[in-house]
Write an enzyme that holds these catalytic residues in place. Structure first.
Site, PDB file in Angstrom:
ATOM      1  N   LYS A  38       0.837  -1.209   0.000  1.00  0.00           N
ATOM      2  CA  LYS A  38       0.000   0.000   0.000  1.00  0.00           C
ATOM      3  C   LYS A  38       0.874   1.262   0.000  1.00  0.00           C
ATOM      4  O   LYS A  38       2.064   1.186   0.331  1.00  0.00           O
ATOM      5  CB  LYS A  38      -0.915  -0.005   1.232  1.00  0.00           C
ATOM      6  CG  LYS A  38      -0.182   0.017   2.578  1.00  0.00           C
ATOM      7  CD  LYS A  38      -1.118  -0.316   3.732  1.00  0.00           C
ATOM      8  CE  LYS A  38      -0.372  -0.295   5.060  1.00  0.00           C
ATOM      9  NZ  LYS A  38      -1.180  -0.889   6.149  1.00  0.00           N
ATOM     10  N   TYR A 264      13.310  31.532   5.405  1.00  0.00           N
ATOM     11  CA  TYR A 264      12.061  32.227   5.743  1.00  0.00           C
ATOM     12  C   TYR A 264      11.962  32.507   7.249  1.00  0.00           C
ATOM     13  O   TYR A 264      12.396  31.695   8.068  1.00  0.00           O
ATOM     14  CB  TYR A 264      10.869  31.369   5.338  1.00  0.00           C
ATOM     15  CG  TYR A 264      10.620  31.337   3.844  1.00  0.00           C
ATOM     16  CD1 TYR A 264      10.586  32.495   3.066  1.00  0.00           C
ATOM     17  CD2 TYR A 264      10.393  30.115   3.209  1.00  0.00           C
ATOM     18  CE1 TYR A 264      10.333  32.437   1.703  1.00  0.00           C
ATOM     19  CE2 TYR A 264      10.133  30.052   1.846  1.00  0.00           C
ATOM     20  CZ  TYR A 264      10.113  31.229   1.100  1.00  0.00           C
ATOM     21  OH  TYR A 264       9.859  31.169  -0.247  1.00  0.00           O
TER      22      TYR A 264
HETATM   23  C1  LIG Z   1      -0.350  -1.817   6.941  1.00  0.00           C
HETATM   24  C2  LIG Z   1      -0.880  -3.120   7.440  1.00  0.00           C
HETATM   25  C3  LIG Z   1      -0.022  -4.224   7.640  1.00  0.00           C
HETATM   26  C4  LIG Z   1       1.486  -4.134   7.545  1.00  0.00           C
HETATM   27  O1  LIG Z   1       2.034  -3.734   8.787  1.00  0.00           O
HETATM   28  P1  LIG Z   1       3.604  -3.608   9.021  1.00  0.00           P
HETATM   29  O2  LIG Z   1       3.744  -3.154  10.421  1.00  0.00           O
HETATM   30  O3  LIG Z   1       4.091  -2.590   8.039  1.00  0.00           O
HETATM   31  O4  LIG Z   1       4.180  -4.963   8.747  1.00  0.00           O
HETATM   32  C5  LIG Z   1      -0.609  -5.433   7.975  1.00  0.00           C
HETATM   33  N1  LIG Z   1      -1.954  -5.552   8.129  1.00  0.00           N
HETATM   34  C6  LIG Z   1      -2.790  -4.500   7.998  1.00  0.00           C
HETATM   35  C7  LIG Z   1      -4.243  -4.688   8.227  1.00  0.00           C
HETATM   36  C8  LIG Z   1      -2.283  -3.249   7.664  1.00  0.00           C
HETATM   37  O5  LIG Z   1      -3.109  -2.203   7.542  1.00  0.00           O
END
Ligand SMILES: *Cc1c(COP(=O)(O)O)cnc(C)c1O
Length: 368
Positions: A38, A264
């Site tokens: 993702k 800035y």
């Molecule tokens: C993002 C996510 C993961 C991955 O978690 P990590 O800590 O990056 O391994 C796993 N399961 C769900 C439901 C997630 O949203």
């Protein structure tokens, strides 16, 4: 490796393979591995990472939203893709591109069943998400009767997995809570199988779950951050290799006289003669204002230079008074030793936020 000429995020696919094998080795050979890609594969490049995970033998992929999955399908990714947080408005696209929804409420379940019926799907794979204590997304135990009543008599969908997510798998001080989540999940999973009359895959663990609670690996695990080189623990980090390196060059060097200010709001004032360098990246590239005002450091030839004054949209200024360097020299923002985790910590955040925030404006380069 070629010389750095601009801001690039270098993605090392060998490091991804190393991390994959490291995590895989923590599991039973029969346990399936879902790679979480993702948010552009945690800010890197979801298509290239997904292709590599496919080659490495991962069994599943996951994205947060439907459109992320559509992008992977359009790029030719064939692995099953779980969409963790789909919205009803994208269900038709989800079906069209053979993506598998996580269903997390009665409303979402009913809406998906209606779309599946309209499209006359047969036993379309869906994943049922339970809330076991994170209180973010998912059904509760007392939804089981409703879920099974809807699913059992329905030929358009088939529950392919039942899953949940841990709230504090990285924090061993919360192990009693995590154990209670595992117990609740165990109970719910058993009830679901009994009511449905068939076994569906179970999965619960994220990266820190794999590392700390491998006894609860069930049929599959879901790893994101570990694949990208971070284990939420200094000891584990020694065994993992960061996949992404953010680097840039010095655009211009300035001599700043005592009393002059930089940037800035004149946020940095020189109390003595200073040498500063201006770098071509800023908060629009994902290095936010919280890294400025001397809180965080970048590296030139292994020496650290503080980010001074306010971070601008397209530039940051650093103090190089004590570093022997010239315009065009390479600057490491984060990478192998100066890790994203350390840089993130200097601004009170976590590697996840820093990595996923590196914007699409930054060029991606790949090491095969
Ligand atoms: C993002 C996510 C993961 C991955 O978690 P990590 O800590 O990056 O391994 C796993 N399961 C769900 C439901 C997630 O949203």
């Amino acid at each position: 490796m070629h010389k750095t000429r601009e801001t690039v995020l270098e993605i090392n696919l060998q490091h991804l393979a190393h991390n994959y094998h490291y995590l895989r080795a923590k599991l039973q050979p029969t346990t399936h591995f879902l790679g979480v890609v993702k948010a552009f594969a945690y800010g890197s490049d979801s298509v290239r990472i997904a292709k590599k995970l496919e080659q490495l033998g991962a069994n599943y992929l996951a994205v947060a939203y439907t459109q992320e999955g559509v992008q992977l399908r359009k790029a030719g990714i064939r692995l099953p893709i779980l969409v963790l947080h789909p919205q009803i408005t994208h269900f038709e696209a989800l079906l069209k591109y053979c993506l598998e929804p996580s269903l997390y409420s009665i409303k979402i379940l009913k809406a998906f069943v209606a779309t599946a019926k309209k499209q006359q799907t047969k036993a379309y794979p869906v994943h049922i998400k339970f809330n076991t204590g994170l209180n973010r997304l998912g059904f509760l135990e007392n939804d089981i009767d409703t879920i099974t009543a809807i699913c059992k008599k329905n030929k358009h969908i088939k529950i392919t997995s039942i899953f949940s997510h841990l709230a504090a798998s990285e924090d061993l001080q919360e192990s009693a809570f995590t154990q209670s989540q595992i117990a609740v999940f165990q109970h719910i999973a058993k009830m679901m199988d009994e009511r449905l009359g068939y076994h569906s895959k179970k999965h619960l663990l994220n990266t820190s779950g794999i590392l700390n609670y491998s006894e609860a690996q069930y049929d599959m695990v879901r790893s994101g951050i570990g694949l990208y080189g971070f284990g939420n623990d200094a000891q584990i980090d020694l065994h993992l290799k960061p996949v992404a390196t953010l680097k840039t060059i010095i655009s211009q060097i300035h001599k700043i006289a005592p009393g002059q200010t930089v940037g800035y709001n004149r946020a940095f004032a020189a109390n003595e003669q200073k040498r500063t360098a201006t770098l071509p990246l800023g908060h629009a590239d994902g290095i936010g204002r919280q890294y400025g005002e001397g809180k965080s450091f970048v590296y030139i030839k292994g020496q650290r230079a503080p980010i001074i004054g306010n971070v601008c949209m397209d530039m940051i200024m650093i103090d190089i008074t004590h570093i022997d360097c010239t315009e065009g020299d390479e600057v490491i923002i984060f990478g192998q030793n100066a890790t994203a985790e350390k840089l993130a910590a200097s601004a009170n955040t976590i590697s996840y936020e820093l990595l996923t925030g590196i914007s699409q404006r930054v060029k991606r380069e790949f090491i095969e």
